[in-house]
Motif scaffolding. Structure first.
Motif, PDB file in Angstrom:
ATOM      1  N   TYR A  15      72.919  46.934  19.636  1.00 16.22           N
ATOM      2  CA  TYR A  15      74.239  47.188  20.225  1.00 16.22           C
ATOM      3  C   TYR A  15      73.965  47.861  21.563  1.00 16.22           C
ATOM      4  N   VAL A  41      77.917  53.789  19.554  1.00 18.11           N
ATOM      5  CA  VAL A  41      77.043  53.161  18.559  1.00 18.11           C
ATOM      6  C   VAL A  41      77.033  53.979  17.272  1.00 18.11           C
ATOM      7  N   ALA A  51      73.804  43.509  14.212  1.00 19.26           N
ATOM      8  CA  ALA A  51      73.450  44.173  15.471  1.00 19.26           C
ATOM      9  C   ALA A  51      73.196  45.661  15.262  1.00 19.26           C
ATOM     10  N   GLN A  75      78.574  46.407  24.618  1.00 20.81           N
ATOM     11  CA  GLN A  75      79.785  47.196  24.851  1.00 20.81           C
ATOM     12  C   GLN A  75      80.126  47.177  26.335  1.00 20.81           C
ATOM     13  N   LEU A 122      75.334  42.809  20.074  1.00 20.75           N
ATOM     14  CA  LEU A 122      76.621  43.315  20.549  1.00 20.75           C
ATOM     15  C   LEU A 122      76.410  44.002  21.896  1.00 20.75           C
TER      16      LEU A 122
END
Length: 404
Positions: free
Chosen positions: A346, A326, A340, A308, A306
């Motif tokens: 992440y 997170v 993830a 962001q 993942l």
């Protein structure tokens, strides 16, 4: 705007012409001469001198052809630039003309964090004036008095405070518009002909405007070397992890299509990323990209990695951090089940609206996120050991600082 006119060069003298040429604009032309009580000048000599000066000025002029603007004529690199989207300001600094930037929509969110991790690079943003509050303030644009408005003229009417008549007025009285915003998403849906550029082809257009083509060529070479470095060590496609870029806010995940065209997904293409959304749904994605999905839908997709969006720059936003994001997701009952999250995969991502230097970092970081065993793990922003860096920081710093 007149669709049949492919140039926004101002033919009649404007207020700015009078300032720029000291009030010598007469009848739409520039005439050199003198007035007062001194001796009369020889008309033929005066006319000959005027003609020579005009020819010299013509020789110095150059034209840049940029979609959707058309042909814009310059007699020198712009000295006063305003921009709405931050990528044009990044580009000005990367071309050695950061001192020309005098106005921005949001001067406090230009996000040069990555640039400032380069050795000997510092970005001075003092003195950049905002022309945007709840909307574009046209009168402030007049006060700033730029000689280039880095706003796509087909995007401008979508901004609060500008309509087509305002754009025509600003072009006529202040400065030309010069930008191509929709190459980032390849998402222009109007009727006008629109050309989508690659990142470096668009960078080249600004390089022409600022007469800084040498910097463009040098940075393009760094980018090509980086691409070759990554591509030479990519694992087979079936061994690559699935990845999903999201924007997590208030319990929902806003979705991005990393396989669509445009500049904003360039770094995913550079590293051969596999879309977790496409792997799950194929072409029958049950939601529109750009909308939000809940935790249960994200678990159904369950990406290996993942990313962001924009959280590389959360340190520049008071009270927000990637780590907080997170932690919030990992403490959610469903979020804790995500692959993830369980694998600490992440990661912080960048803003798509950035210049070529940021995209060097994006490609490097994404390669590390997806293939840490090949390219080294991501230890934190500015903490990558020199031997694990995938492009030459000093070379990029030299280009920004003019040591080509």
């Amino acid at each position: 705007m007149n669709d049949n006119d492919d140039t926004i060069r101002r033919e009649a003298p404007t207020r700015r012409d009078y300032v720029k040429y000291g009030g010598t604009v007469v009848g739409g032309g520039l005439l050199a001469g003198c007035t007062g009580d001194g001796p009369e000048s020889d008309d033929s000599t005066s006319n000959e001198s005027s003609s020579e000066e005009s020819d010299a000025a013509d020789d110095e002029r150059y034209t840049v052809d940029l979609s959707p603007v058309g042909k814009v004529e310059f007699d020198a690199p712009p000295k006063r630039v305003v921009a709405f989207d931050r990528q044009w300001i990044h580009i000005a600094y990367e071309l050695g003309h950061g001192d020309a930037v005098v106005g921005a929509a949001r001067p406090d969110s230009l996000w040069f964090t990555l640039h400032e991790t380069l050795p000997g690079v510092s970005i001075d943003l003092d003195g950049i004036e905002s022309f945007y509050g709840d909307q574009i303030d046209k009168e402030v644009l007049y006060e700033i008095d730029p000689d280039l408005i880095a706003v796509d003229p087909l995007r401008a009417p979508t901004l609060e405070g500008l309509d087509e008549s305002d754009i025509e007025e600003l072009e006529r009285n202040v400065a030309p518009f010069f930008a191509n915003r929709y190459s980032w998403t390849e998402g222009y849906d109007g009727d006008e002909t629109y050309t989508y550029y690659t990142l470096f082809d668009l960078y080249e257009k600004f390089g022409e405007a600022f007469e800084a083509q040498d910097r463009v060529a040098a940075l393009r070479e760094v980018d090509e070397d980086l691409t070759e470095t990554i591509h030479s060590d990519l694992p087979p496609e079936e061994e690559r992890p699935t990845v999903m870029q999201v924007g997590y806010y208030d319990g929902e995940f806003y979705t991005y299509d990393i396989e669509d065209g445009g500049i904003h997904t360039r770094h995913y293409r550079e590293v051969g990323a596999r879309s977790a959304i496409r792997e799950t749904y194929g072409d029958d994605v049950p939601f529109e990209f750009g909308t939000a999905v809940d935790f249960e839908t994200l678990l159904e997709i369950d990406p290996d990695v993942l990313i962001q969006a924009s959280s590389l720059f959360y340190g520049d936003v008071e009270g927000v951090s990637h780590e907080d994001t997170v932690e919030e997701v990992s403490e959610h009952e469903v979020g804790s089940e995500l692959t993830a999250i369980q694998n600490d995969a992440y990661y912080p991502g960048g803003t798509p609206y950035a210049g070529p230097v940021a995209y060097l970092f994006y490609s490097e970081l994404t390669a590390k996120y997806l293939y840490p065993e090949t390219f080294g793990e991501f230890p934190g922003l500015g903490e990558i050991p020199e031997e694990e860096q995938l492009f030459d920081r000093q070379r990029v710093a030299d280009i920004i600082n003019g040591d080509i």
